[in-house]
Enzyme design. Structure first.
Site, short mmCIF file in Angstrom:
data_model
loop_
_atom_site.label_atom_id
_atom_site.label_comp_id
_atom_site.label_asym_id
_atom_site.label_seq_id
_atom_site.Cartn_x
_atom_site.Cartn_y
_atom_site.Cartn_z
N SER A 76 0.86 -1.18 0.00
CA SER A 76 0.00 0.00 0.00
C SER A 76 0.90 1.23 0.00
O SER A 76 1.77 1.37 0.85
CB SER A 76 -0.89 -0.04 1.25
OG SER A 76 -1.68 1.12 1.33
N LYS A 111 -0.87 -0.80 -4.51
CA LYS A 111 -2.13 -0.09 -4.18
C LYS A 111 -1.79 1.37 -3.91
O LYS A 111 -0.96 1.66 -3.04
CB LYS A 111 -2.77 -0.73 -2.96
CG LYS A 111 -3.85 0.10 -2.28
CD LYS A 111 -4.61 -0.73 -1.25
CE LYS A 111 -4.80 0.02 0.05
NZ LYS A 111 -5.50 -0.80 1.09
N LEU A 112 -2.41 2.25 -4.66
CA LEU A 112 -2.17 3.69 -4.48
C LEU A 112 -3.29 4.28 -3.64
O LEU A 112 -4.48 4.10 -3.94
CB LEU A 112 -2.15 4.42 -5.83
CG LEU A 112 -1.12 3.97 -6.86
CD1 LEU A 112 -1.26 4.83 -8.13
CD2 LEU A 112 0.30 4.07 -6.31
N LYS A 113 -2.93 5.02 -2.62
CA LYS A 113 -3.92 5.78 -1.86
C LYS A 113 -4.32 6.98 -2.71
O LYS A 113 -3.44 7.64 -3.30
CB LYS A 113 -3.32 6.23 -0.54
CG LYS A 113 -3.07 5.10 0.45
CD LYS A 113 -4.37 4.51 0.94
CE LYS A 113 -4.15 3.60 2.13
NZ LYS A 113 -5.44 3.05 2.62
N ASP A 146 -7.15 3.06 -3.36
CA ASP A 146 -7.93 3.06 -2.12
C ASP A 146 -8.21 4.51 -1.71
O ASP A 146 -7.28 5.28 -1.46
CB ASP A 146 -7.14 2.35 -1.02
CG ASP A 146 -7.91 2.22 0.30
OD1 ASP A 146 -9.09 2.65 0.35
OD2 ASP A 146 -7.34 1.69 1.27
N ASN A 195 -10.29 5.43 0.93
CA ASN A 195 -10.63 5.60 2.35
C ASN A 195 -11.77 6.60 2.57
O ASN A 195 -11.66 7.54 3.36
CB ASN A 195 -9.40 6.02 3.17
CG ASN A 195 -8.39 4.89 3.32
OD1 ASN A 195 -7.32 4.93 2.71
ND2 ASN A 195 -8.72 3.87 4.08
N GLU A 224 -11.10 0.80 -3.99
CA GLU A 224 -11.46 0.45 -2.61
C GLU A 224 -12.12 1.63 -1.91
O GLU A 224 -11.59 2.74 -1.92
CB GLU A 224 -10.17 0.03 -1.89
CG GLU A 224 -10.35 -0.47 -0.47
CD GLU A 224 -9.01 -0.89 0.16
OE1 GLU A 224 -8.00 -1.03 -0.57
OE2 GLU A 224 -8.98 -1.06 1.39
N ASP A 248 -13.97 -1.80 2.22
CA ASP A 248 -13.11 -2.01 3.39
C ASP A 248 -13.89 -1.51 4.61
O ASP A 248 -14.59 -2.29 5.28
CB ASP A 248 -11.79 -1.22 3.17
CG ASP A 248 -10.88 -1.18 4.39
OD1 ASP A 248 -11.25 -1.67 5.46
OD2 ASP A 248 -9.75 -0.63 4.28
N LYS A 287 -10.25 -7.38 7.11
CA LYS A 287 -9.29 -7.06 8.17
C LYS A 287 -9.89 -7.58 9.47
O LYS A 287 -10.99 -7.15 9.85
CB LYS A 287 -9.10 -5.54 8.30
CG LYS A 287 -8.44 -4.87 7.13
CD LYS A 287 -8.42 -3.36 7.34
CE LYS A 287 -7.74 -2.65 6.18
NZ LYS A 287 -7.96 -1.18 6.24
N GLY A 311 -4.44 -4.69 5.60
CA GLY A 311 -3.45 -4.49 6.66
C GLY A 311 -3.72 -3.19 7.38
O GLY A 311 -4.44 -2.33 6.88
O1 OSB Z 1 -7.47 1.48 4.17
O2 OSB Z 1 -6.32 -0.27 3.89
C1 OSB Z 1 -6.48 0.80 4.48
C2 OSB Z 1 -3.52 1.50 6.76
C3 OSB Z 1 -4.15 2.05 7.87
C4 OSB Z 1 -5.50 2.23 7.83
C5 OSB Z 1 -6.24 1.86 6.69
C6 OSB Z 1 -5.61 1.28 5.60
C7 OSB Z 1 -4.21 1.13 5.64
C8 OSB Z 1 -3.42 0.62 4.52
C9 OSB Z 1 -2.11 -0.01 4.86
O3 OSB Z 1 -3.75 0.75 3.37
C10 OSB Z 1 -2.10 -1.46 4.58
C11 OSB Z 1 -0.93 -2.16 5.22
O4 OSB Z 1 -0.86 -2.33 6.45
O5 OSB Z 1 -0.07 -2.60 4.47
MG MG Z 2 -8.59 0.45 2.76
#
Ligand code: OSB
Ligand code: MG
Length: 378
Positions: free
Chosen positions: A144, A170-172, A198, A200, A223, A248, A272, A300
């Site tokens: 990520s 995976k790009l935020k 992702d 969020n 995501e 998620d 998760k 994660g």
């Molecule tokens: O949205 O997947 C998520 C980390 C913290 C909170 C939310 C997310 C994440 C990550 C990191 O994307 C994933 C990782 O632990 O490798």
């Molecule tokens: Mg996520």
């Protein structure tokens, strides 16, 4: 998954907080972390010790949970309920039921259940992976990648991970950091690299046309584009966007998973254990998705080696057919608190072998990074 384990009696629960700096700041649409304040749970029986890791963040930005709150609810509400039950011997499979009267606080519940389960599995000499029903020991590893300060910086970072061998990127994303980073990563590294994004929860129901601009880039999935409680909004977006929608934050239980699937809100689910109240509920989500033809992958939450090993046990189940956020320890930590950190081998990570989660704590390093510890007894 049946409860064929001999029950245990808990003699003590230690709650330990550690402070670990991240190798680089991790930026998402909800904030930036430079280091993590992590709550670990250590369950002691007469003969064995089990560990659990609470994935709640420093601040309540991913969900309403945060590390201080998780510790508070454990001390004042959850652990007293476990101890009240403890006159009888206990199985980890009882924990969710015992804690059910307390609403939500799933990350806190998950960490307690994980520690009880680890202790019980060690006492029974059974691995977490086999108990959960894992069928794979080598797990493809995705990484990520946080929002960067510039596109150039992002290209350098992604290039580094690809060189290391990561099997998926995976790009935020967030409004204003959405189409362009994806376009440039595709243009620089080609159409063949497995790529997903992702958000969020950072977009709205009106952003369907914008998110549809990602369609030409052949992403594996988008995501959680919308807020967690907007399941219908995700169903609307799924009709306007060709890229598969994955949830998620919205999926807090197997019931929520079934609901989202039946409403057409997602065609893929990120699982998760912390978000859903534990590894046992995570397996139930895996199962309801499998019955409905919905593939899953393992998310994660910037875990240490404890949570990372447990995630790998889960990610070996058969319906985890999409590469997860199961990166190596060194992706986030200069030094892990376990003696055998998770390492990347040809784009994969290996499940540790042994009973329970099969990790060993580096006790002297753990002491170095500890900021507090309290012990509670029945
Ligand atoms: O949205 O997947 C998520 C980390 C913290 C909170 C939310 C997310 C994440 C990550 C990191 O994307 C994933 C990782 O632990 O490798
Ligand atoms: Mg996520």
């Amino acid at each position: 998954m049946i409860d064929n384990l001999e029950p245990i009696t808990i003699r003590a629960i230690e709650l330990r907080r550690i402070s670990l700096p991240l190798v680089t700041p991790f930026r998402t649409s909800f904030g930036t972390d430079n280091s993590r304040d992590i709550l670990l749970v250590r369950v002691e029986t007469d003969s064995h010790v089990g560990w659990g890791e609470c994935v709640s963040g420093n601040d309540p930005l991913y969900s309403s949970e945060y590390v201080e709150g998780s510790q508070h609810v454990m001390v004042h509400h959850l652990i007293p309920r476990l101890f009240a039950f403890n006159s009888a011997r206990m199985s980890a499979h009882d924990v969710a039921h015992i804690l059910e009267p307390v609403k939500d606080h799933r990350m806190a519940k998950a960490a307690l259940e994980a520690a009880v389960l680890d202790a019980q599995l060690r006492a029974n000499n059974v691995s977490l992976a086999s108990h959960l029903g894992s069928v794979n020991e080598l797990i493809p590893s995705g990484v990520s990648v946080g929002i960067a300060n510039s596109i150039d910086e992002l290209v350098t970072t992604v290039g580094g991970y690809l060189d290391e061998g990561y099997a998926r990127i995976k790009l935020k994303i967030e409004p204003g950091w959405d189409i362009e980073p994806v376009r440039v990563i595709r243009q620089t590294f080609g159409d063949h690299i497995p790529l997903q994004v992702d958000a969020n929860t950072a977009f709205t129901r009106h952003d369907g046309p914008l998110l549809a601009q990602l369609d030409p880039f052949n992403l594996l999935l988008i995501e959680q584009p919308l807020p967690e409680d907007d399941v219908t909004g995700h169903a609307l977006i799924a009709k306007q966007v060709g890229t598969p929608i994955c949830l998620d934050e919205s999926i807090v239980s197997s019931l929520a998973a079934v609901d989202a699937i039946e409403r057409g809100a997602c065609s893929i689910i990120n699982i998760k254990a912390g978000r859903v109240g534990g590894y046992l509920e995570a397996v139930r989500i895996h199962d309801v998705c499998r019955e409905r033809g919905i593939p899953v992958w393992c998310g994660g939450m910037l875990e240490t080696g404890i949570g990372r090993a447990m995630n790998l046990a889960l990610a070996g189940l058969p319906n985890f057919t999409i590469t997860g956020d199961v990166s190596a320890s060194e992706r986030f930590w200069k030094k892990d608190i376990v003696t055998d950190p998770i390492r990347l081998e040809n784009g994969q990570v290996r499940l540790p072998k042994g009973s329970g989660a099969a990790v060993h704590i580096d006790q002297s390093f753990l002491n170095d990074v500890s900021t507090s510890a309290i012990t509670l007894r029945p």
